[in-house]
Write a protein that holds these residues in place. Structure first.
Motif, PDB file in Angstrom:
ATOM      1  N   VAL A 118       0.967  -1.069   0.027  1.00 48.79           N
ATOM      2  CA  VAL A 118      -0.091  -0.106  -0.013  1.00 48.79           C
ATOM      3  C   VAL A 118       0.960   1.247   0.012  1.00 48.79           C
ATOM      4  O   VAL A 118       0.585   2.411  -0.678  1.00 48.79           O
ATOM      5  N   GLY A 119       1.790   1.263   0.763  1.00 47.56           N
ATOM      6  CA  GLY A 119       2.713   2.610   0.739  1.00 47.56           C
ATOM      7  C   GLY A 119       3.632   2.779  -0.433  1.00 47.56           C
ATOM      8  O   GLY A 119       3.958   3.786  -0.729  1.00 47.56           O
ATOM      9  N   SER A 120       3.714   1.743  -1.046  1.00 52.48           N
ATOM     10  CA  SER A 120       4.720   1.931  -2.278  1.00 52.48           C
ATOM     11  C   SER A 120       3.669   2.755  -3.404  1.00 52.48           C
ATOM     12  O   SER A 120       4.465   3.270  -4.233  1.00 52.48           O
ATOM     13  N   LYS A 121       2.427   2.684  -3.096  1.00 55.36           N
ATOM     14  CA  LYS A 121       1.732   3.341  -4.213  1.00 55.36           C
ATOM     15  C   LYS A 121       1.381   4.998  -4.033  1.00 55.36           C
ATOM     16  O   LYS A 121       0.702   5.643  -4.406  1.00 55.36           O
ATOM     17  N   TYR A 122       1.994   5.390  -2.848  1.00 52.27           N
ATOM     18  CA  TYR A 122       2.133   6.742  -2.513  1.00 52.27           C
ATOM     19  C   TYR A 122       2.470   7.763  -3.304  1.00 52.27           C
ATOM     20  O   TYR A 122       2.262   9.020  -3.204  1.00 52.27           O
TER      21      TYR A 122
END
Length: 484
Positions: A184-188
């Motif tokens: 999830v964090g990779s898509k910020y």
């Protein structure tokens, strides 16, 4: 074929109804049997029964713990012991370093954490990105053997590209690398930086990949841990992601603040043990202690006793929650807490209020400007319960501070990646550390006190003075706080 078509045309409403009943019953039974928190079980069963088709879909996306059962198997516990059984000096008594009241808290930590409390650690507080990122980049540039990096957010921005280039250069020097980023964090940021890392030939993976390919930031279990481990003896951990918004030199006056920690000593090995456990869970590759921790030079003085505390939706689900309850129970003088997302459950709130009613000075610092608007509304709706119990709450006028800090009686500190909200305490995989040291506690208290000077006290009168519609909005959002 025409008979089947005719049958479906005539009976499709009945088939949809029957399917919804069956699917809803299965989903409700799964929630009742697998949710250990009665409030979560009641909430999910209610959602499913209220909408037997949409409810099970929401439960499938956001309600099921998809951590594989082998995460809980016995060899995982042996894995942790392999990394820590011989590292560091045992601590017979924490009283000289922290205070006599913390002897029972140390025993609690022994029961909660798989990691032993070890001496021989040298811990340096790094204030925000302008201090932390250069230190981390310097450590990567000096690495000669191995680098393990785990983070929730790794932005594809100016500081993220500096980290990517430093890792690439380490790869070219023959350094062994493993990079783990939350899915999830990779898509910020766009494009996700993992593509660049892989083009460099770096072994980089995503933790808890969502099979539906959606972002759904609040509908997924995720790793919120931040770990950098280098050459078997040096580590970094805390609350800081890799984002240029935490550097004044890049973001200017809009820069946010945070706190990170540089660690030398056996605690660094514990950081790596936590990383290795997550890496094996993600990739099935076991990282051997003999390959990654060949050199363990003695850390510089002064040495402090410390250990890591892991928490997550597995056997460690209540670790941080229980440690904080224990710390509040032994407090004798003062408790200071700083958290960007302060939404304690009723049990933790009761412990805070009980401490305040015992005469303990409890100060809680939260941001005046929050980066998550809904969380801020929910926090505001709950503050009256904290203030009525005797705690003091402060809203900072300074830039948004992402730090997660707690000290008790100037002798014990609890820092790391955990927020005091339902997501961190029950859903996220988090990594924190407890430190029994008066000097570090004094540094953290000084930092929190400096924030209090730049804060406004939140009072019952100021909360009541808010327009009714805003207070109503806050309470409505507060009802959804377990899912924020």
């Amino acid at each position: 074929m025409s008979a089947i078509t005719s049958f479906l045309d005539h009976y499709w409403p009945h088939l949809v109804f029957l399917t919804s009943i069956i699917v809803g019953a299965v989903a409700a039974a799964h929630a009742a049997m697998n949710k250990n928190d009665v409030r979560a079980a009641i909430a999910w069963v209610g959602v499913i029964l209220a909408s037997p088709l949409l409810g099970p879909l929401l439960y499938l996306i956001a309600g099921i713990n998809r951590v594989r059962r082998d995460q809980l198997s016995s060899h995982r516990s042996r894995l942790i012991k392999d990394y820590v059984h011989s590292a560091g000096e045992p601590v017979p008594d924490v009283s000289p370093m922290a205070g006599a009241q913390f002897a029972s808290l140390r025993i609690l930590g022994d029961q909660i954490s798989r990691f032993p409390l070890h001496n021989g650690n040298h811990i340096t507080l790094l204030d925000s990105g302008d201090a932390a990122y250069p230190a981390m980049l310097e450590a990567i540039a000096s690495a000669r053997h191995c680098i393990a990096l785990q983070t929730y957010i790794f932005d594809h921005d100016r500081i993220g590209l500096q980290f990517a280039e430093a890792l690439h250069q380490a790869q070219e020097r023959g350094v062994m690398l493993r990079i783990l980023i939350d899915s999830v964090g990779s898509k910020y940021s766009r494009p996700p930086i993992i593509h660049l890392l892989r083009r460099y030939g770096i072994r980089a993976e995503l933790f808890m990949t969502n099979p539906m390919g959606l972002r759904m930031a609040y509908a997924n279990l995720r790793s919120h841990r931040k770990v950098l481990f280098i050459d078997g003896h040096l580590g970094f951990m805390g609350g800081m992601n890799i984002r240029e918004t935490f550097m004044v030199s890049l973001a200017g006056r809009k820069a946010n603040t945070d706190t990170h920690f540089r660690i030398e000593g056996p605690l660094a090995t514990q950081l790596f043990a936590a990383f290795a456990n997550d890496w094996e869970f993600t990739t099935r590759e076991r990282l051997r202690i003999e390959d990654w921790c060949k050199t363990t030079p003695q850390a510089p003085l002064p040495h402090v006793p410390a250990r890591c505390i892991r928490t997550g939706p597995d056997r460690f689900i209540a670790a941080t929650h229980n440690v904080l309850l224990g710390a509040l129970a032994v407090a004798q003088r003062r408790v200071r807490i700083q958290s960007p997302y302060f939404l304690p459950d009723q049990t933790l709130m009761g412990a805070l209020n009980t401490a305040a009613r015992r005469g303990i000075q409890v100060d809680i610092v939260i941001p005046g400007r929050n980066n998550l608007r809904l969380v801020n509304y929910a926090m505001t709706a709950q503050l009256a319960q904290i203030i009525q119990g005797g705690c003091r709450v402060w809203r900072s006028r300074a830039a948004f501070d992402h730090s997660k800090l707690c000290t008790v009686d100037g002798g014990w500190s609890y820092v790391g990646s955990s927020n005091l909200d339902p997501r961190s305490l029950r859903l996220n995989f988090e990594l924190d550390m407890e430190v029994y040291d008066q000097a570090l506690a004094a540094q953290i208290e000084q930092r929190i006190d400096h924030e209090i000077v730049r804060s406004d006290a939140v009072t019952l009168q100021s909360l009541q003075a808010m327009p009714y519609l805003k207070r109503l909005r806050n309470r409505i959002i507060w009802l959804a706080s377990p899912y924020l």
